[in-house]
Design an enzyme around this catalytic site. Structure first.
Site, PDB file in Angstrom:
ATOM      1  N   ASN A  11       0.865  -1.183   0.000  1.00  0.00           N
ATOM      2  CA  ASN A  11       0.000   0.000   0.000  1.00  0.00           C
ATOM      3  C   ASN A  11       0.902   1.234   0.000  1.00  0.00           C
ATOM      4  O   ASN A  11       1.486   1.568   1.025  1.00  0.00           O
ATOM      5  CB  ASN A  11      -0.885  -0.045   1.267  1.00  0.00           C
ATOM      6  CG  ASN A  11      -1.696   1.215   1.473  1.00  0.00           C
ATOM      7  OD1 ASN A  11      -1.794   2.056   0.583  1.00  0.00           O
ATOM      8  ND2 ASN A  11      -2.287   1.345   2.653  1.00  0.00           N
ATOM      9  N   TRP A  12       0.999   1.872  -1.157  1.00  0.00           N
ATOM     10  CA  TRP A  12       1.904   3.031  -1.265  1.00  0.00           C
ATOM     11  C   TRP A  12       1.322   4.280  -0.603  1.00  0.00           C
ATOM     12  O   TRP A  12       2.005   5.284  -0.468  1.00  0.00           O
ATOM     13  CB  TRP A  12       2.236   3.306  -2.739  1.00  0.00           C
ATOM     14  CG  TRP A  12       3.292   2.384  -3.300  1.00  0.00           C
ATOM     15  CD1 TRP A  12       3.827   1.290  -2.679  1.00  0.00           C
ATOM     16  CD2 TRP A  12       3.943   2.491  -4.580  1.00  0.00           C
ATOM     17  NE1 TRP A  12       4.774   0.709  -3.501  1.00  0.00           N
ATOM     18  CE2 TRP A  12       4.864   1.420  -4.660  1.00  0.00           C
ATOM     19  CE3 TRP A  12       3.834   3.372  -5.660  1.00  0.00           C
ATOM     20  CZ2 TRP A  12       5.678   1.217  -5.788  1.00  0.00           C
ATOM     21  CZ3 TRP A  12       4.632   3.171  -6.784  1.00  0.00           C
ATOM     22  CH2 TRP A  12       5.545   2.114  -6.845  1.00  0.00           C
ATOM     23  N   LYS A  13       0.037   4.233  -0.235  1.00  0.00           N
ATOM     24  CA  LYS A  13      -0.635   5.406   0.349  1.00  0.00           C
ATOM     25  C   LYS A  13      -0.431   6.619  -0.576  1.00  0.00           C
ATOM     26  O   LYS A  13      -0.388   6.442  -1.779  1.00  0.00           O
ATOM     27  CB  LYS A  13      -0.135   5.643   1.780  1.00  0.00           C
ATOM     28  CG  LYS A  13      -0.231   4.356   2.621  1.00  0.00           C
ATOM     29  CD  LYS A  13      -0.043   4.582   4.080  1.00  0.00           C
ATOM     30  CE  LYS A  13      -0.163   3.235   4.802  1.00  0.00           C
ATOM     31  NZ  LYS A  13      -0.116   3.353   6.249  1.00  0.00           N
ATOM     32  N   HIS A  97      -9.535   1.166   5.014  1.00  0.00           N
ATOM     33  CA  HIS A  97      -8.256   1.358   5.720  1.00  0.00           C
ATOM     34  C   HIS A  97      -8.480   2.313   6.889  1.00  0.00           C
ATOM     35  O   HIS A  97      -9.301   3.232   6.794  1.00  0.00           O
ATOM     36  CB  HIS A  97      -7.208   1.918   4.755  1.00  0.00           C
ATOM     37  CG  HIS A  97      -5.825   1.923   5.339  1.00  0.00           C
ATOM     38  ND1 HIS A  97      -5.401   2.888   6.224  1.00  0.00           N
ATOM     39  CD2 HIS A  97      -4.796   1.057   5.198  1.00  0.00           C
ATOM     40  CE1 HIS A  97      -4.155   2.611   6.588  1.00  0.00           C
ATOM     41  NE2 HIS A  97      -3.767   1.511   5.979  1.00  0.00           N
ATOM     42  N   GLU A  99      -6.885   4.748   7.871  1.00  0.00           N
ATOM     43  CA  GLU A  99      -6.693   6.169   7.525  1.00  0.00           C
ATOM     44  C   GLU A  99      -7.932   6.727   6.822  1.00  0.00           C
ATOM     45  O   GLU A  99      -8.244   7.914   6.962  1.00  0.00           O
ATOM     46  CB  GLU A  99      -5.421   6.314   6.666  1.00  0.00           C
ATOM     47  CG  GLU A  99      -4.178   6.133   7.534  1.00  0.00           C
ATOM     48  CD  GLU A  99      -2.962   5.559   6.825  1.00  0.00           C
ATOM     49  OE1 GLU A  99      -2.903   5.590   5.584  1.00  0.00           O
ATOM     50  OE2 GLU A  99      -2.063   5.064   7.542  1.00  0.00           O
ATOM     51  N   GLU A 167      -5.288  -4.789  10.766  1.00  0.00           N
ATOM     52  CA  GLU A 167      -4.251  -3.783  10.942  1.00  0.00           C
ATOM     53  C   GLU A 167      -4.512  -3.007  12.233  1.00  0.00           C
ATOM     54  O   GLU A 167      -5.320  -2.061  12.236  1.00  0.00           O
ATOM     55  CB  GLU A 167      -4.260  -2.804   9.766  1.00  0.00           C
ATOM     56  CG  GLU A 167      -4.014  -3.443   8.425  1.00  0.00           C
ATOM     57  CD  GLU A 167      -3.472  -2.431   7.427  1.00  0.00           C
ATOM     58  OE1 GLU A 167      -2.344  -2.624   6.976  1.00  0.00           O
ATOM     59  OE2 GLU A 167      -4.157  -1.441   7.146  1.00  0.00           O
ATOM     60  N   GLY A 173       2.741   2.266  10.765  1.00  0.00           N
ATOM     61  CA  GLY A 173       3.727   3.322  10.596  1.00  0.00           C
ATOM     62  C   GLY A 173       4.459   3.701  11.875  1.00  0.00           C
ATOM     63  O   GLY A 173       5.155   4.717  11.915  1.00  0.00           O
ATOM     64  N   SER A 212       3.513  -2.130  10.291  1.00  0.00           N
ATOM     65  CA  SER A 212       4.966  -2.221  10.536  1.00  0.00           C
ATOM     66  C   SER A 212       5.577  -3.568  10.159  1.00  0.00           C
ATOM     67  O   SER A 212       6.509  -4.034  10.812  1.00  0.00           O
ATOM     68  CB  SER A 212       5.292  -1.863  11.989  1.00  0.00           C
ATOM     69  OG  SER A 212       4.935  -0.510  12.256  1.00  0.00           O
ATOM     70  N   GLY A 233       2.795  -1.148   4.227  1.00  0.00           N
ATOM     71  CA  GLY A 233       2.837   0.266   3.853  1.00  0.00           C
ATOM     72  C   GLY A 233       4.255   0.694   3.516  1.00  0.00           C
ATOM     73  O   GLY A 233       4.770   0.443   2.429  1.00  0.00           O
ATOM     74  N   GLY A 234       4.914   1.327   4.476  1.00  0.00           N
ATOM     75  CA  GLY A 234       6.231   1.925   4.248  1.00  0.00           C
ATOM     76  C   GLY A 234       7.235   1.013   3.573  1.00  0.00           C
ATOM     77  O   GLY A 234       7.966   1.447   2.667  1.00  0.00           O
TER      78      GLY A 234
HETATM   79  P1  PGA Z   1       2.922   0.292   7.561  1.00  0.00           P
HETATM   80  O1  PGA Z   1       1.430   0.521   7.001  1.00  0.00           O
HETATM   81  O2  PGA Z   1       3.419  -1.001   6.962  1.00  0.00           O
HETATM   82  O3  PGA Z   1       3.697   1.491   7.061  1.00  0.00           O
HETATM   83  O4  PGA Z   1       2.844   0.236   9.037  1.00  0.00           O
HETATM   84  C1  PGA Z   1       0.551  -0.557   6.835  1.00  0.00           C
HETATM   85  C2  PGA Z   1      -0.764  -0.075   6.293  1.00  0.00           C
HETATM   86  O5  PGA Z   1      -1.259   0.974   6.736  1.00  0.00           O
HETATM   87  O6  PGA Z   1      -1.361  -0.729   5.407  1.00  0.00           O
END
Ligand code: PGA
Length: 249
Positions: A11-13, A97, A99, A167, A173, A212, A233-234
Site C-alpha cells: 500500500n503506497w498510500k 483502511h 486512515e 491492521e 507506521g 509495521s 505500507g512503508g
Molecule cells: P505500515 O502501514 O506497513 O507502514 O505500518 C501498513 C498499512 O497501513 O497498510
C-alpha cells in the site's frame, strides 16, 4: 475459488510519482527471475495505477487501488469509482483502511457499500479492520474487530474472492507490532466473525496482517497460524524491502 490464495499487498498510500515506477519495475523483474510463494500486489496512488499496470504487465505483480466510491458515477468531485480503477488496470482495491476511517469518517456501512461497488466492477476487495491503542488497552481488540467484520462485509461477498486485513491502528507506521500470540488471537477471532457473517466459504479468504511489517519480522508474522499474507505500507515503497518481505514468505 478453491484453494486459499495467500497475498502480500503493498500500500503506497499518498506516496509516489512517475519516478517510483522504477521500484515497481525492479519488483516485477525480480519476480520473473524468482517467483514468489504468494500472490503479490502493489496499490499505488490512483494517478499511477495505469502506468504501473503497464510497467508490471507480463509479470506476477497484480495492481490495486486504495479506495473507491460506492456510487458508480456522478457529482462526487475528487472521488474515484470502482469501475474507473478497473478500467485503469486494477484488479484489487483496499477498502476501509484505518486512515480512511479516521480522516474521512468512513463507517462500517460505508465500507460495506464500497465493497459492493468493488465487486460489481469485478475488483477483489481487501477489507481492513483494526483496533486503536485505547481499545486494545481497554481489552476490546477482539470485540472491536469482530464488530467491524460484521458491519463491513456485505452478503455480496459470499463465494467471491476477497481478503480481510487486520491492521491494529497503533502498529501502522509506528514500528510497533503485536506479539505473534496477539496476532493469532485476533486473526482467529476475525475468521470466526467472517464465517458467522458469510458462512463456510469465508474460510477461503486470506486474512492479511498489516502494521509495521518489514523484512526482519516478516517470516515470523507470515508463519503465524491464520495469517494469510500481509498488507505492507512503508516497506513496500522500495523494491528491495518489499522483496525482503516477499522472500520471507
Ligand atoms: P505500515 O502501514 O506497513 O507502514 O505500518 C501498513 C498499512 O497501513 O497498510
Amino acid at each position: 475459488m478453491t484453494e486459499m490464495r495467500r497475498l502480500i499487498a503493498g500500500n503506497w498510500k499518498m506516496n509516489g510519482v512517475g519516478s517510483a515506477l522504477t521500484e515497481a519495475e525492479a519488483l516485477a523483474e525480480a519476480l520473473k527471475a524468482g517467483p514468489a510463494a504468494m500472490r503479490v500486489a502493489l496499490c499505488p496512488p490512483a494517478t499511477l495505477i495505469e502506468r504501473l499496470a503497464r510497467t508490471v504487465e507480463g509479470s506476477a505483480v497484480e495492481v490495486g487501488g486504495q479506495d473507491c466510491r460506492a456510487e458508480a458515477s456522478g457529482a462526487f468531485t475528487g472521488d474515484v469509482a470502482a469501475a474507473m480503477l478497473a478500467d485503469a488496470g486494477a484488479g484489487l482495491v483496499i477498502l476501509g483502511h484505518s486512515e480512511r476511517r479516521s480522516f474521512h469518517g468512513e463507517t462500517d456501512a460505508d465500507v460495506a457499500a464500497k465493497v459492493g461497488a468493488a465487486l460489481a466492477a469485478g475488483l477483489e476487495p481487501i477489507v481492513c479492520v483494526g483496533e486503536t491503542l485505547e481499545q486494545r488497552e481497554a481489552g476490546q481488540a477482539v470485540t472491536v474487530v469482530q464488530a467491524q467484520v460484521a458491519g463491513s462485509l456485505p452478503d455480496a461477498l459470499i463465494g467471491k474472492a476477497f481478503a480481510v486485513a487486520y491492521e491494529p491502528v497503533w502498529a501502522i507506521g509506528t514500528g510497533l507490532t503485536p506479539t505473534v500470540e496477539q496476532i493469532e488471537e485476533v486473526h482467529r477471532a476475525v475468521r470466526a466473525a467472517m464465517v458467522e457473517r458469510l458462512g463456510e466459504t469465508a474460510r477461503k479468504a486470506p486474512i492479511l496482517y498489516g502494521g509495521s511489517v518489514k523484512p526482519s519480522n516478516a517470516a515470523e508474522i507470515l508463519n503465524t497460524p491464520e495469517v494469510g499474507g500481509a498488507l505492507v505500507g512503508g516497506a513496500s515503497l522500495k523494491a528491495a524491502d518489499f522483496l525482503g518481505i516477499i522472500r520471507a514468505a
